[in-house]
Motif scaffolding. Structure first.
Motif, PDB file in Angstrom:
ATOM      1  N   LYS A  91       0.830  -1.206   0.000  1.00 55.95           N
ATOM      2  CA  LYS A  91       0.000   0.000   0.000  1.00 55.95           C
ATOM      3  C   LYS A  91       0.869   1.263   0.000  1.00 55.95           C
ATOM      4  O   LYS A  91       0.403   2.342  -0.360  1.00 55.95           O
ATOM      5  CB  LYS A  91      -0.918   0.013   1.222  1.00 55.95           C
ATOM      6  CG  LYS A  91      -1.962  -1.093   1.217  1.00 55.95           C
ATOM      7  CD  LYS A  91      -2.834  -1.031   2.464  1.00 55.95           C
ATOM      8  CE  LYS A  91      -3.889  -2.140   2.435  1.00 55.95           C
ATOM      9  NZ  LYS A  91      -4.747  -2.111   3.648  1.00 55.95           N
ATOM     10  N   ARG A  92       2.141   1.109   0.383  1.00 58.08           N
ATOM     11  CA  ARG A  92       3.047   2.252   0.488  1.00 58.08           C
ATOM     12  C   ARG A  92       4.110   2.289  -0.606  1.00 58.08           C
ATOM     13  O   ARG A  92       4.796   3.296  -0.765  1.00 58.08           O
ATOM     14  CB  ARG A  92       3.732   2.249   1.863  1.00 58.08           C
ATOM     15  CG  ARG A  92       2.765   2.369   3.035  1.00 58.08           C
ATOM     16  CD  ARG A  92       3.497   2.380   4.366  1.00 58.08           C
ATOM     17  NE  ARG A  92       4.417   3.489   4.481  1.00 58.08           N
ATOM     18  CZ  ARG A  92       5.206   3.696   5.535  1.00 58.08           C
ATOM     19  NH1 ARG A  92       5.176   2.856   6.569  1.00 58.08           N
ATOM     20  NH2 ARG A  92       6.029   4.726   5.558  1.00 58.08           N
ATOM     21  N   ILE A 114       4.247   7.817  -3.280  1.00 55.41           N
ATOM     22  CA  ILE A 114       4.342   6.350  -3.345  1.00 55.41           C
ATOM     23  C   ILE A 114       5.477   5.983  -4.293  1.00 55.41           C
ATOM     24  O   ILE A 114       5.375   6.203  -5.503  1.00 55.41           O
ATOM     25  CB  ILE A 114       3.029   5.717  -3.848  1.00 55.41           C
ATOM     26  CG1 ILE A 114       1.852   6.135  -2.974  1.00 55.41           C
ATOM     27  CG2 ILE A 114       3.158   4.197  -3.910  1.00 55.41           C
ATOM     28  CD1 ILE A 114       1.909   5.614  -1.555  1.00 55.41           C
ATOM     29  N   PRO A 115       6.583   5.450  -3.800  1.00 53.42           N
ATOM     30  CA  PRO A 115       7.704   5.085  -4.682  1.00 53.42           C
ATOM     31  C   PRO A 115       7.300   3.997  -5.670  1.00 53.42           C
ATOM     32  O   PRO A 115       6.440   3.160  -5.376  1.00 53.42           O
ATOM     33  CB  PRO A 115       8.770   4.574  -3.707  1.00 53.42           C
ATOM     34  CG  PRO A 115       8.376   5.127  -2.377  1.00 53.42           C
ATOM     35  CD  PRO A 115       6.890   5.206  -2.387  1.00 53.42           C
ATOM     36  N   HIS A 183       5.593  14.652   3.070  1.00 49.05           N
ATOM     37  CA  HIS A 183       4.585  15.622   2.637  1.00 49.05           C
ATOM     38  C   HIS A 183       3.295  14.918   2.212  1.00 49.05           C
ATOM     39  O   HIS A 183       2.187  15.410   2.463  1.00 49.05           O
ATOM     40  CB  HIS A 183       5.130  16.461   1.482  1.00 49.05           C
ATOM     41  CG  HIS A 183       4.113  17.331   0.810  1.00 49.05           C
ATOM     42  ND1 HIS A 183       3.612  18.477   1.398  1.00 49.05           N
ATOM     43  CD2 HIS A 183       3.493  17.213  -0.401  1.00 49.05           C
ATOM     44  CE1 HIS A 183       2.723  19.033   0.582  1.00 49.05           C
ATOM     45  NE2 HIS A 183       2.630  18.284  -0.513  1.00 49.05           N
ATOM     46  N   HIS A 184       3.444  13.741   1.604  1.00 51.47           N
ATOM     47  CA  HIS A 184       2.283  12.986   1.151  1.00 51.47           C
ATOM     48  C   HIS A 184       1.826  11.943   2.176  1.00 51.47           C
ATOM     49  O   HIS A 184       0.988  11.085   1.856  1.00 51.47           O
ATOM     50  CB  HIS A 184       2.591  12.299  -0.181  1.00 51.47           C
ATOM     51  CG  HIS A 184       2.696  13.243  -1.335  1.00 51.47           C
ATOM     52  ND1 HIS A 184       1.599  13.813  -1.954  1.00 51.47           N
ATOM     53  CD2 HIS A 184       3.784  13.745  -1.990  1.00 51.47           C
ATOM     54  CE1 HIS A 184       1.989  14.593  -2.935  1.00 51.47           C
ATOM     55  NE2 HIS A 184       3.312  14.578  -2.994  1.00 51.47           N
ATOM     56  N   GLY A 185       2.380  11.993   3.372  1.00 49.37           N
ATOM     57  CA  GLY A 185       1.937  11.097   4.433  1.00 49.37           C
ATOM     58  C   GLY A 185       2.499   9.691   4.367  1.00 49.37           C
ATOM     59  O   GLY A 185       1.966   8.771   5.000  1.00 49.37           O
ATOM     60  N   ASN A 186       3.603   9.501   3.622  1.00 48.48           N
ATOM     61  CA  ASN A 186       4.160   8.157   3.457  1.00 48.48           C
ATOM     62  C   ASN A 186       5.497   7.979   4.162  1.00 48.48           C
ATOM     63  O   ASN A 186       6.274   7.087   3.806  1.00 48.48           O
ATOM     64  CB  ASN A 186       4.312   7.816   1.969  1.00 48.48           C
ATOM     65  CG  ASN A 186       4.408   6.310   1.734  1.00 48.48           C
ATOM     66  OD1 ASN A 186       4.019   5.511   2.577  1.00 48.48           O
ATOM     67  ND2 ASN A 186       4.945   5.927   0.582  1.00 48.48           N
TER      68      ASN A 186
END
Length: 321
Positions: A91-92, A114-115, A183-186
């Motif tokens: 999911k990440r 998300i990488p 910044h994107h919560g990951n």
């Protein structure tokens, strides 16, 4: 002398014979891209080792020279993270080739934090974020160190001090990747904690013999019974191998698959870990890197081994030697 030992000796001889021509090719590539000229001395070193599922170890060339495993550590980190949190990991992080440089922040921005996969730097840093959150071990990324030490029958690892220092004082692009992910919560933990974990795993130093032996956890393939987690470990190994096949050599993964036909992971220390499913773990090392960041002579060595043994994931030509 075993058949495998004879093959490795022959591979070393052929790699050394072809090294001057590859050096000339590398010089031409550097001139075209205005990159620094390669060092000729780096094309004079090559080592190889093979650890078989049966437990034998054969090696040749400069197999006893230690080097920092750098990005090869991402394979071991992925194993620890998958064992700890399972499929929720995806999911990440994605599982696709990036098509961009391994340290691209643009790709991470396009993916909204998300990488693209766990082997580019942004993906490896998110994996480290997961490991930092596991706790239960003393010291930065003791999780990866402990896994490798277990594969080496509890041999104590050495960390390369120059890698530790350069990544600690530099590494600003990696920090930028983490801030983008945060910044994107990951990214859940402080940037410097994650950076410290990443530095420690990249600095792990092995020679070809140790790296080949350390890769043996990817040979698990017992579908019949779940003794001490064997079945779940084998399933993880299959998933990790698939990502290695697609993404293990960065933008050179397609060409590597064509030439070698084995799942593998490279590192800028000059090492490559390749896996022959069900049969063997293979490590090569040579410090000269091609434009994709993969070892020139290491790739050639693996190509020759594949040709001489018929080891490949494509077709039914695999055999024990």
């Amino acid at each position: 002398m075993s058949e495998l030992k004879a093959i490795l000796n022959d591979v070393v001889a052929q790699v050394k014979k072809r090294a001057p021509a590859i050096y000339d090719e590398a010089v031409a590539e550097a001139e075209k891209s205005s990159s620094p000229a390669p060092r000729k001395a780096d094309f004079e070193k090559f080592g190889v080792a093979v650890f078989t599922k049966g437990g034998s170890l054969e090696y040749a060339g400069n197999a006893g020279i230690g080097f920092p495993i750098q990005s090869i550590s991402k394979v071991f980190a992925l194993e620890v993270a998958l064992e700890a949190i399972g499929e929720t990991l995806w999911k990440r992080i994605g599982r696709d080739p990036s098509g961009d440089p391994f340290n691209s922040i643009i790709d991470l921005e396009r993916g909204k934090g998300i990488p693209r996969n766990p082997f580019i730097n942004s993906g490896a840093l998110v994996i480290c974020d997961i490991l930092v959150g596991l706790g239960g071990k003393d010291g930065p990324n003791r999780h990866v160190v402990e896994l490798i030490e277990r594969m080496l029958d509890d041999e104590t690892l050495i960390l390369d001090p120059s890698v530790m220092e350069s990544d600690r004082t530099g590494g600003n692009l990696n920090r930028s990747l983490m801030f983008m992910a945060k910044h994107h919560g990951n990214l859940k933990h402080p940037v410097e904690e994650v950076m410290d974990a990443y530095i420690h795993q990249c600095a792990i130093t092995l020679d070809c013999r140790g790296l080949a032996k350390a890769g043996r956890f990817l040979l698990l393939d017992d579908p019949e019974q779940d003794k001490k987690g064997t079945l779940s470990a084998a399933r993880r190994a299959r998933r990790i191998l698939s990502v290695m096949m697609l993404c293990g050599q960065y933008d050179g993964s397609g060409d590597f698959a064509y030439r070698v036909g084995l799942p593998a992971k490279s590192g800028v220390g000059g090492g490559i870990l390749a896996i022959v499913p069900h049969l063997a773990s293979v490590a090569v090392w040579s410090p000269a890197l091609d434009p994709m960041g993969n070892s020139w002579l290491g790739t050639l060595g693996l190509e020759l081994i594949s040709l001489k043994t018929d080891w490949s994931v494509f077709g039914k030509a695999r055999r024990e030697v």
